[in-house]
Each structure stands twice: as structure tokens, then as C-alpha cells.
Design an enzyme around this catalytic site. Structure first.
Site, PDB file in Angstrom:
ATOM      1  N   ASN A   1       1.781  -1.427  -4.790  1.00  0.00           N
ATOM      2  CA  ASN A   1       0.540  -0.627  -4.788  1.00  0.00           C
ATOM      3  C   ASN A   1      -0.233  -0.909  -6.067  1.00  0.00           C
ATOM      4  O   ASN A   1       0.355  -1.147  -7.119  1.00  0.00           O
ATOM      5  CB  ASN A   1       0.871   0.867  -4.703  1.00  0.00           C
ATOM      6  N   LYS A   2      -1.560  -0.802  -5.973  1.00  0.00           N
ATOM      7  CA  LYS A   2      -2.347  -1.178  -7.149  1.00  0.00           C
ATOM      8  C   LYS A   2      -2.273  -0.159  -8.278  1.00  0.00           C
ATOM      9  O   LYS A   2      -2.494  -0.500  -9.418  1.00  0.00           O
ATOM     10  CB  LYS A   2      -3.792  -1.493  -6.773  1.00  0.00           C
TER      11      LYS A   2
ATOM     12  N   ALA B   1      -4.776  10.573   8.434  1.00  0.00           N
ATOM     13  CA  ALA B   1      -3.492  10.621   7.732  1.00  0.00           C
ATOM     14  C   ALA B   1      -2.385  11.026   8.707  1.00  0.00           C
ATOM     15  O   ALA B   1      -1.266  10.501   8.670  1.00  0.00           O
ATOM     16  CB  ALA B   1      -3.585  11.618   6.582  1.00  0.00           C
TER      17      ALA B   1
ATOM     18  N   VAL C   1      -2.759  -6.498  -4.266  1.00  0.00           N
ATOM     19  CA  VAL C   1      -2.579  -7.545  -3.254  1.00  0.00           C
ATOM     20  C   VAL C   1      -3.873  -8.344  -3.149  1.00  0.00           C
ATOM     21  O   VAL C   1      -4.967  -7.756  -3.062  1.00  0.00           O
ATOM     22  CB  VAL C   1      -2.251  -6.896  -1.875  1.00  0.00           C
TER      23      VAL C   1
ATOM     24  N   GLY D   1       0.828  -1.207   0.000  1.00  0.00           N
ATOM     25  CA  GLY D   1       0.000   0.000   0.000  1.00  0.00           C
ATOM     26  C   GLY D   1       0.859   1.253   0.000  1.00  0.00           C
ATOM     27  O   GLY D   1       1.782   1.380   0.800  1.00  0.00           O
ATOM     28  N   ALA D   2       0.561   2.156  -0.934  1.00  0.00           N
ATOM     29  CA  ALA D   2       1.320   3.416  -1.028  1.00  0.00           C
ATOM     30  C   ALA D   2       0.417   4.609  -0.730  1.00  0.00           C
ATOM     31  O   ALA D   2       0.317   5.547  -1.500  1.00  0.00           O
ATOM     32  CB  ALA D   2       1.964   3.541  -2.406  1.00  0.00           C
ATOM     33  N   GLY D   3      -0.279   4.514   0.411  1.00  0.00           N
ATOM     34  CA  GLY D   3      -1.005   5.678   0.928  1.00  0.00           C
ATOM     35  C   GLY D   3      -0.060   6.451   1.845  1.00  0.00           C
ATOM     36  O   GLY D   3       1.167   6.378   1.699  1.00  0.00           O
ATOM     37  N   TYR D   4      -0.640   7.158   2.808  1.00  0.00           N
ATOM     38  CA  TYR D   4       0.201   7.955   3.726  1.00  0.00           C
ATOM     39  C   TYR D   4       1.163   7.065   4.495  1.00  0.00           C
ATOM     40  O   TYR D   4       2.357   7.367   4.623  1.00  0.00           O
ATOM     41  CB  TYR D   4      -0.687   8.729   4.710  1.00  0.00           C
TER      42      TYR D   4
ATOM     43  N   GLU E   1     -16.445  18.505   4.869  1.00  0.00           N
ATOM     44  CA  GLU E   1     -15.469  19.062   3.909  1.00  0.00           C
ATOM     45  C   GLU E   1     -16.006  18.986   2.475  1.00  0.00           C
ATOM     46  O   GLU E   1     -15.799  19.893   1.676  1.00  0.00           O
ATOM     47  CB  GLU E   1     -14.133  18.317   4.024  1.00  0.00           C
TER      48      GLU E   1
END
Ligand code: FAD
Ligand code: NAD
Length: 405
Positions: A37-38, A319, A81, A10-13, A170
């Protein structure tokens, strides 16, 4: 002896910050690092409500992973994944598999529909670049069709937002900025557009400072948003939503061309499906973010059940926490590889700022309450600070909010 293989999922925060920090903490000879990461890009989830409303282009929220990480030090694998096989220390990917010695699970969150009938099929969720783009395009399509489609109805211009947590509020802030422009673009009388927020609690922003929450509600109401408080979404249909007021038996139908669900999030399903011991889908971790049953596996971000010592609830899925956990974890991986003692993760809250569109916001920063333009400026500082931590000044100049160029 071969180098230990560190795999980050996973390439999030959480995943990106772990990768970037490991690059700095470790020498090339210490370990092989792989990030999976996807997509080939990292995106700012915290800006997706803007892309969903169309106040920024979705490309602004994303950046190619290869432009942020040093690919000589961190190998990037674009793949999805499927499952994690702890016994054989392997991760099954859509297009193959990958072996690990140390695994960092940073697969993030999914929208939580709580099993509400029809929500998954008939409502949008702000989850990824693709879902945000779909919301923007759908709203634009409804506006574009209104004067051209003989079957168009006034309710096609109604947008229902489910939930008035931080994501919902938001998103409403962006919508009230965007709708006047959309009306001009598509020759639509602004009085025909309705924005309705349905929130189960008797007030908006349940976990927030009451005074600031009221400020947000008043501001959004002044811009035309109607709040239906103490009211629950019970069903979503192709025509809109069915809602029920607390203590009432009756269901009310709100016809709407667009329904956006921001009623909650849950952990990515993969760890639970792969047989991890989880708590509400989150991987329960120790103080040093380690999976108790396998000291070579770690979890950070929304997928981790990390909590203050002896607390019953985990830290909220933010985050801010994912980033701090990643910083702690990168240091600990170095300690482990060097045979040193790990450091417990201690969350240092800096505050929370919620945007209400481009020029308005509310927030508490280091115990100081902020509203209006100062809060909106602070939100941009927070956004740019993350870019600075991730990719330094060049990334801030390229993607930042403070318009330095
Ligand atoms: P994510 O950011 O979800 O990253 C997970 C990554 O894993 C993604 O890149 C995803 O594509 C990838 N992935 C998922 N499944 C797979 C798979 N099967 N295979 C390969 N890759 C996969 N928090 C704040 O602190 N401040 C804010 O202002 C804020 N604003 C927000 C606004 C919105 C609209 C939303 C929805 C959330 C906001 N949050 C905010 C919460 C914050 O976005 C999350 O807490 C944060 O994204 C969690 O980071 P993460 O790294 O754990 O997961
Ligand atoms: P949330 O769980 O915080 O809020 C969901 C809201 O939906 C709640 O107010 C809840 O009462 C309401 N709700 C749930 N079911 C409902 C129903 N059936 N009908 C009507 N209302 C219903 O979810 P979120 O806002 O997506 O936030 C997720 C996480 O992301 C949180 O940790 C939040 O702090 C974080 N976040 C932070 C920021 C920021 O810091 N600026 C912005 C967005 C999100």
C-alpha cells in the site's frame, strides 16, 4: 518446495479484509502473504466526507496497518504500485518490484471528472486522507482570510458541491453541521455563507428511495443548502463553476471560494494501463472474482467488474461489496491452495444508510426505511461493525463511533 507467494495490492476495504481473512483461513506453512500500500495506514473512505468538512479529525479515519494485521503472518510493504507485469508475474513498485504466484488487485477508485474542463485543476475531490484534509484546510483558510484579507469577497464563503449522489449528500450533511462552528470561530455572519449543490438529475440521490431522498433534500434545505437540480457543471475555474440547466443554452457562473466535486468515481487506472482486459477501467472478473485470462489473478472492490450472473451492470462501487468480496476471496484462495472447488461470490445486500451530519441520516436496512436519529445510530453501528470485523473489540474501542469508552 517453496511456499506460494500471495501479493495483495491496496489496503482499502477489499485489500485489508482479504489480508485479515487470509491470516485466519491459511496456516503459516500454506503461503507467504504480502500486502502493498502506498501509505503505512489504512483509512475509512466512508468517513472522509466528515474529515473533509472538519467534523472529525482526519486521524480518526486512519489506522496504522501494522496495528491491524498480524505482521508475522502478513508482510507489509509500503510502496506505490506502478504497473503489473502478468507475463513475468511481477509488480513494479516505485522503489523496486515484487514477484507473485497469486495476485489480488484491490487498488480501489479514483475521482471521475468525465473530462469536464478545469475540474481537475480547480475543484477538490474527496478521495483520500490527504485530499480530505486539503478540503478542510482550504475552507478554514477562506473563513480565516475573510475578515483579514483586503481582497476577500463574499463569494469566498460560497461552497459549491458538484453532484448530489451519496458522497455529495453526506458531505453537505457534514457542512451544515460545521459551518455554524466555523462562523463562530472566525467572526463571520452565517448569512454570508452559501452552500450550493449542483446536480444534473431532476432530484437528489438518483439511485435511492424517492421518499428518503426528499427527506434528505428537505433537511439540507432547512439548514440553508440551495439545490440546483437538472443542472450540470460544465466548467470549473479559479473563480467558481459554470453551470448549465438542462435544455438551456445559457451558462450561468457561480462564484465560489471552494468547489468540491462528488460527481462520480472510476476504477484505479493501473490495471487498464498494465494491459488488463477492462470494462470502463474495471477488471472483468468471473464468479469467483478471478481474471478470466489468468487464473492466478483476482480483483476485489471498486477496481473489479463483478456483477450478478448475466447482469449488464457491475455491482455499485461500495465498501460493503468490497468487504463481502474479500471474505469470499480469502475462502477461495484457501480452497485453491488445498485443491478444492471455489465458491461463487454472491452479494448479500444489507441496505444503505447515508448520514446527514452527526444526528441525522436516511437509510434502508433489510428493507426497512429509517430516518433521523435511528438512521444516524444505524450508520454508526455499520461503521463500528466494520471495525469489529477488521480488528475486533480493541479497534472498535479505539476508533469506533459509538463512544463506548
Ligand atoms: P479503496 O478504499 O479505494 O482502497 C484502495 C487502496 O489502495 C487505498 O488504500 C489506496 O491508498 C491504495 N492505492 C491506490 N493506488 C495505489 C498505488 N498505486 N499503490 C499502492 N497503493 C495504492 N461505501 C459504502 O458501502 N458505505 C458508505 O457509507 C460509503 N461512504 C462513502 C463516502 C465517501 C465520501 C466516498 C468517497 C465513498 C464512500 N463509499 C461508501 C464507497 C467506498 O468508500 C468504496 O466503495 C470503497 O472505498 C472501495 O474499497 P476498495 O478497497 O475497493 O478501494
Ligand atoms: P455517484 O456516481 O453515485 O453520484 C454522482 C452524482 O453526480 C450523480 O447524482 C450524478 O447525476 C451527478 N453528476 C454527475 N456529473 C454531473 C455534472 N456534470 N453536474 C452535476 N451533477 C453531476 O458518486 P458518489 O456519490 O461519489 O458515490 C460513489 C459510490 O460510493 C456509489 O456506489 C455510492 O453508493 C457509494 N457511496 C455510498 C455511501 C453510503 O452508502 N452511505 C456514501 C457515499 C458513497
Amino acid at each position: 518446495m517453496s511456499k506460494p507467494k500471495i501479493v495483495i495490492l491496496g489496503a482499502g476495504y477489499g485489500g485489508m479484509m482479504t489480508a485479515v481473512r487470509l491470516e485466519k483461513e491459511l496456516k503459516a506453512e500454506d503461503a507467504d502473504i504480502t500486502l502493498v500500500n502506498k501509505h503505512n495506514y489504512h483509512y475509512q473512505t466512508t468517513w472522509l466526507h466528515e474529515a473533509a468538512a472538519g467534523t472529525i479529525h482526519h486521524d480518526r479515519t486512519r489506522m496504522l496497518i501494522k496495528n491491524v494485521i498480524n505482521t508475522k503472518r502478513v508482510k507489509f510493504v509500503q510502496d506505490t504500485v506502478g504497473s503489473i507485469d502478468r507475463e513475468n508475474k511481477k509488480v513494479a513498485l516505485k522503489n523496486g518490484e515484487i514477484e507473485y504466484d497469486y495476485l489480488i488487485v484491490a487498488l480501489g477508485f479514483e475521482s471521475n471528472t468525465f473530462g469536464i474542463k478545469g475540474l481537475a485543476e480547480n475543484a477538490f475531490a474527496i478521495r483520500s486522507v490527504n485530499t480530505a484534509r486539503k478540503i478542510r484546510e482550504h475552507i478554514e483558510y477562506k473563513f480565516a482570510s475573510y475578515n483579514n484579507d483586503p481582497d476577500a469577497k463574499d463569494s469566498d464563503l460560497t461552497i459549491v458541491v458538484g453532484g448530489a449522489g451519496l458522497s455529495g449528500i453526506e458531505f453537505l450533511g457534514e457542512l451544515v453541521d460545521r459551518i455554524p462552528d466555523l462562523c463562530k470561530e472566525y467572526d463571520i455572519d452565517p448569512n454570508k455563507v452559501k452552500i450550493v449543490d449542483v446536480e444534473g438529475m431532476p432530484f437528489v440521490l438518483p439511485p435511492f428511495d424517492r421518499e428518503l431522498a426528499k427527506y434528505a433534500q428537505n433537511y439540507l434545505e432547512s439548514k440553508g443548502v440551495t439545490f440546483k437540480l437538472s443542472t450540470f457543471i460544465k466548467e470549473a475555474t479559479p473563480e467558481g463553476v459554470k453551470v448549465q440547466k438542462k435544455d438551456s443554452e445559457e451558462l450561468e457562473e457561480i462564484q465560489a471560494g471552494t468547489v468540491v466535486w462528488t460527481g462520480g468515481v472510476k476504477a484505479n487506472h493501473i490495471p487498464a494501463d498494465s494491459g488488463f482486459e477492462t470494462n470502463r477501467g474495471k477488471i472483468q472478473v468471473t464468479e469467483d472474482l478471478r481474471y478470466p485470462e489468468d487464473d492466478h489473478i483476482f480483483a476485489v472492490g471498486d477496481v473489479a467488474w463483478s456483477s450478478p450472473k448475466d447482469a449488464e451492470r457491475p455491482y455499485p462501487p461500495t465498501a460493503q461489496i468490497a468487504i463481502q468480496e474479500a471474505e469470499n476471496l480469502a475462502k477461495n484462495i484457501k480452497h485453491i491452495l488445498h485443491g478444492e472447488k471455489t465458491e461463487a461470490f454472491v452479494y448479500k445486500p444489507k441496505g444503505t444508510v447515508a448520514s446527514l451530519g452527526e444526528k441525522q441520516a436516511i437509510g434502508v436496512v433489510f428493507d426497512h426505511k429509517l430516518t433521523g436519529k435511528p438512521a444516524a445510530a444505524m450508520k454508526k453501528v455499520i461503521d463500528d461493525r466494520y471495525l469489529l470485523m477488521l480488528g475486533g473489540v480493541p479497534l472498535v474501542l479505539k476508533k469506533g463511533k459509538l463512544n463506548l469508552l
